[in-house]
Motif scaffolding. Structure first.
Motif, PDB file in Angstrom:
ATOM      1  N   ILE A 181      42.122  33.843  38.382  1.00  0.00           N
ATOM      2  CA  ILE A 181      42.478  32.664  37.586  1.00  0.00           C
ATOM      3  C   ILE A 181      41.243  31.831  37.298  1.00  0.00           C
ATOM      4  N   ARG A 182      40.435  31.582  38.319  1.00  0.00           N
ATOM      5  CA  ARG A 182      39.241  30.758  38.074  1.00  0.00           C
ATOM      6  C   ARG A 182      38.168  31.539  37.319  1.00  0.00           C
ATOM      7  N   THR A 183      38.331  32.854  37.193  1.00  0.00           N
ATOM      8  CA  THR A 183      37.362  33.669  36.450  1.00  0.00           C
ATOM      9  C   THR A 183      37.805  33.898  35.011  1.00  0.00           C
ATOM     10  N   PHE A 184      39.032  34.419  34.826  1.00  0.00           N
ATOM     11  CA  PHE A 184      39.502  34.801  33.496  1.00  0.00           C
ATOM     12  C   PHE A 184      40.501  33.809  32.898  1.00  0.00           C
ATOM     13  N   GLY A 185      41.019  32.901  33.730  1.00  0.00           N
ATOM     14  CA  GLY A 185      42.023  31.977  33.242  1.00  0.00           C
ATOM     15  C   GLY A 185      43.418  32.580  33.310  1.00  0.00           C
ATOM     16  N   ALA A 186      44.431  31.774  33.000  1.00  0.00           N
ATOM     17  CA  ALA A 186      45.812  32.246  33.019  1.00  0.00           C
ATOM     18  C   ALA A 186      46.715  31.192  32.391  1.00  0.00           C
ATOM     19  N   VAL A 187      47.816  31.669  31.807  1.00  0.00           N
ATOM     20  CA  VAL A 187      48.874  30.774  31.333  1.00  0.00           C
ATOM     21  C   VAL A 187      49.932  30.751  32.422  1.00  0.00           C
ATOM     22  N   MET A 188      50.143  29.603  33.039  1.00  0.00           N
ATOM     23  CA  MET A 188      51.035  29.506  34.199  1.00  0.00           C
ATOM     24  C   MET A 188      52.202  28.561  33.950  1.00  0.00           C
ATOM     25  N   GLY A 247      52.734  44.816  40.741  1.00  0.00           N
ATOM     26  CA  GLY A 247      53.975  44.541  41.445  1.00  0.00           C
ATOM     27  C   GLY A 247      54.170  43.092  41.846  1.00  0.00           C
ATOM     28  N   ALA A 248      53.296  42.212  41.380  1.00  0.00           N
ATOM     29  CA  ALA A 248      53.392  40.804  41.789  1.00  0.00           C
ATOM     30  C   ALA A 248      54.506  40.086  41.036  1.00  0.00           C
ATOM     31  N   VAL A 249      55.175  39.159  41.725  1.00  0.00           N
ATOM     32  CA  VAL A 249      56.120  38.232  41.088  1.00  0.00           C
ATOM     33  C   VAL A 249      55.364  36.920  40.931  1.00  0.00           C
ATOM     34  N   LEU A 250      54.944  36.611  39.709  1.00  0.00           N
ATOM     35  CA  LEU A 250      54.023  35.499  39.483  1.00  0.00           C
ATOM     36  C   LEU A 250      54.574  34.162  39.980  1.00  0.00           C
ATOM     37  N   GLY A 251      55.876  33.967  39.816  1.00  0.00           N
ATOM     38  CA  GLY A 251      56.452  32.688  40.200  1.00  0.00           C
ATOM     39  C   GLY A 251      56.286  32.366  41.674  1.00  0.00           C
ATOM     40  N   ARG A 252      56.209  33.386  42.517  1.00  0.00           N
ATOM     41  CA  ARG A 252      56.051  33.149  43.956  1.00  0.00           C
ATOM     42  C   ARG A 252      54.728  32.449  44.252  1.00  0.00           C
ATOM     43  N   ALA A 253      53.697  32.805  43.477  1.00  0.00           N
ATOM     44  CA  ALA A 253      52.395  32.167  43.674  1.00  0.00           C
ATOM     45  C   ALA A 253      52.465  30.685  43.327  1.00  0.00           C
ATOM     46  N   GLY A 302      41.090  32.369  49.206  1.00  0.00           N
ATOM     47  CA  GLY A 302      40.350  31.981  48.022  1.00  0.00           C
ATOM     48  C   GLY A 302      40.041  33.143  47.094  1.00  0.00           C
ATOM     49  N   PHE A 303      40.387  34.359  47.491  1.00  0.00           N
ATOM     50  CA  PHE A 303      40.084  35.532  46.663  1.00  0.00           C
ATOM     51  C   PHE A 303      41.346  36.357  46.390  1.00  0.00           C
ATOM     52  N   GLY A 304      42.483  35.669  46.324  1.00  0.00           N
ATOM     53  CA  GLY A 304      43.706  36.355  45.939  1.00  0.00           C
ATOM     54  C   GLY A 304      43.641  36.789  44.483  1.00  0.00           C
ATOM     55  N   ILE A 305      44.522  37.701  44.111  1.00  0.00           N
ATOM     56  CA  ILE A 305      44.610  38.168  42.729  1.00  0.00           C
ATOM     57  C   ILE A 305      45.996  37.812  42.205  1.00  0.00           C
ATOM     58  N   TYR A 306      46.024  36.986  41.187  1.00  0.00           N
ATOM     59  CA  TYR A 306      47.276  36.501  40.601  1.00  0.00           C
ATOM     60  C   TYR A 306      47.988  37.623  39.836  1.00  0.00           C
ATOM     61  N   VAL A 307      47.262  38.284  38.926  1.00  0.00           N
ATOM     62  CA  VAL A 307      47.837  39.377  38.137  1.00  0.00           C
ATOM     63  C   VAL A 307      47.611  40.675  38.914  1.00  0.00           C
ATOM     64  N   ALA A 308      48.428  40.872  39.938  1.00  0.00           N
ATOM     65  CA  ALA A 308      48.320  42.053  40.789  1.00  0.00           C
ATOM     66  C   ALA A 308      49.493  42.978  40.507  1.00  0.00           C
TER      67      ALA A 308
END
Length: 390
Positions: free
Chosen positions: A184-191, A69-75, A61-67
């Motif tokens: 995401i639940r804090t700052f939002g995101a375009v996914m 080296g992250a590949v966003l699509g995997r999330a 529940g506390f992952g970071i989406y915009v991390a």
């Protein structure tokens, strides 16, 4: 979340680069017209994300989406897999020999590939519709597969077809992403990205302004030497030259807003709120680097305006707590910081430490430290409580 919040965040910088501008050779950001220093909201969000990653250690529940080296699509793919939603059509299975099955089982199949054995002892290699094709392709490259096995799996990948999630599935994906990722639940995101299943768009309840220095800044430029070299042709040289940029001193001011209506949509909770404020308190404590040495940047004040209902009617009181009865800008205007540009010091020197500003900070015309001490709160009337955490 039941209440609306606004807040003022003050931090300072001493002989460091608070937020370099890559378009200007990493010079500290500056307002070209006024000369005031600037720091982006993205800079503070990165500090917050780093603090959450460090303290929560990827707790559920506390992952970071915009991390980094992250590949966003995997999330996105992982979210649909958690929900059990097939975002693609299974590729036609391929019948394989028992020897091939044994080889693959010894190597260990990547997530999304599996081998089934029928009652007739026939072995079938299956690519599931929930598999991430990019991850499978990377696994093929990194794994010591025979040419025959690699071709077999690549043929499965070619035969697999993806589909767009339905509107209802996209909404489920959006909710799952909010549940899994703190930022995401804090700052939002375009996914809604082309390379992955669409998880929609999230408007975050927490928004930060650019930070601006109280006075114009000086962009100091320093020459540095380097004894090691990176190229063979430079080996004979004793040293090479470089540049480093700092701000001698600046006090920055940032404004923030927390929308309870959006918080309820994303699942941003009171516990998330507390973690967010803790992140601001520790934003620079664990972020030291060559550009920001230990002690060179520090939070100096965190003033939180909590809106509460005062109407005797319970339903109206709940509504007031979310809407607030006082505008954000009028609350922010109550905190005044006298600049050295408007009122020079007695010796004519600019500020070089936070103590130089302490007697210049007032709230409603009263010295801030006299009005409220760190760790205390004060009723400002009209349903607004001022909380000072720093």
């Amino acid at each position: 979340m039941k209440n609306r919040y606004d807040f003022i965040y003050l931090f300072d910088c001493t002989d460091a680069n608070p937020n370099g501008d890559p378009d200007a050779g990493n010079l500290p950001r500056i307002d070209a017209d006024s000369g005031h220093g600037l720091a982006t909201d993205v800079m503070l969000k990165r500090k917050i994300r780093n603090f959450v990653t460090m303290t929560k250690n990827e707790e559920s529940g506390f992952g970071i989406y915009v991390a980094e080296g992250a590949v966003l699509g995997r999330a996105h793919t992982a979210a649909f897999k958690t929900l059990g939603i097939n975002i693609g059509e299974d590729s036609p299975p391929a019948e394989i020999s028992e020897e091939a099955a044994d080889r693959l089982n010894v190597i260990g199949l990547v997530d999304g590939l599996r081998i089934e054995v029928s009652e007739e002892d026939k072995h079938t290699l299956i690519l599931e519709g929930t598999a991430d094709k990019k991850i499978v392709k990377e696994w093929i490259k990194e794994t010591d597969l025979s040419n025959e096995d690699a071709k077999l799996i690549n043929d499965l990948l070619k035969g697999a077809k993806s589909r767009k999630p339905t509107r209802n599935e996209t909404e489920q994906g959006r909710e799952q992403m909010c549940k899994d990722y703190f930022d995401i639940r804090t700052f939002g995101a375009v996914m809604s990205i082309k390379s992955a299943p669409n998880c929609g768009q999230v408007r975050g309840p927490v928004q930060l302004s650019f930070s601006r220095s109280i006075d114009p800044i000086t962009q100091s430029e320093h020459s540095i030497t380097r004894m090691a070299v990176t190229k063979e042709e430079d080996f004979s040289k004793e040293r090479t030259m470089g540049r480093k940029f700092t701000v001698p001193y600046a006090l920055y001011r940032c404004h923030g807003f927390i929308n309870p209506f959006l918080a309820n949509q994303t699942g941003f909770s009171e516990d998330d709120l507390e973690l967010f404020f803790q992140s601001l308190e520790n934003a620079f404590q664990f972020d030291q680097s060559a550009a920001r040495p230990a002690g060179s940047m520090a939070p100096r004040a965190l003033l939180i305006f909590k809106h509460e209902g005062i109407n005797p009617n319970p339903e109206e009181r709940v509504k007031e707590a979310k809407l607030g009865k006082v505008s954000s800008h009028s609350l922010f205007d109550r905190l005044q910081i006298e600049s050295f540009e408007d009122t020079p010091s007695e010796n004519g020197k600019p500020a070089r430490k936070f103590n130089d500003y302490e007697n210049r900070i007032t709230f409603n015309g009263q010295p801030l430290d006299e009005l409220i001490k760190p760790g205390t709160s004060k009723d400002l009337g009209n349903g607004v409580t001022l909380i000072r955490r720093i």
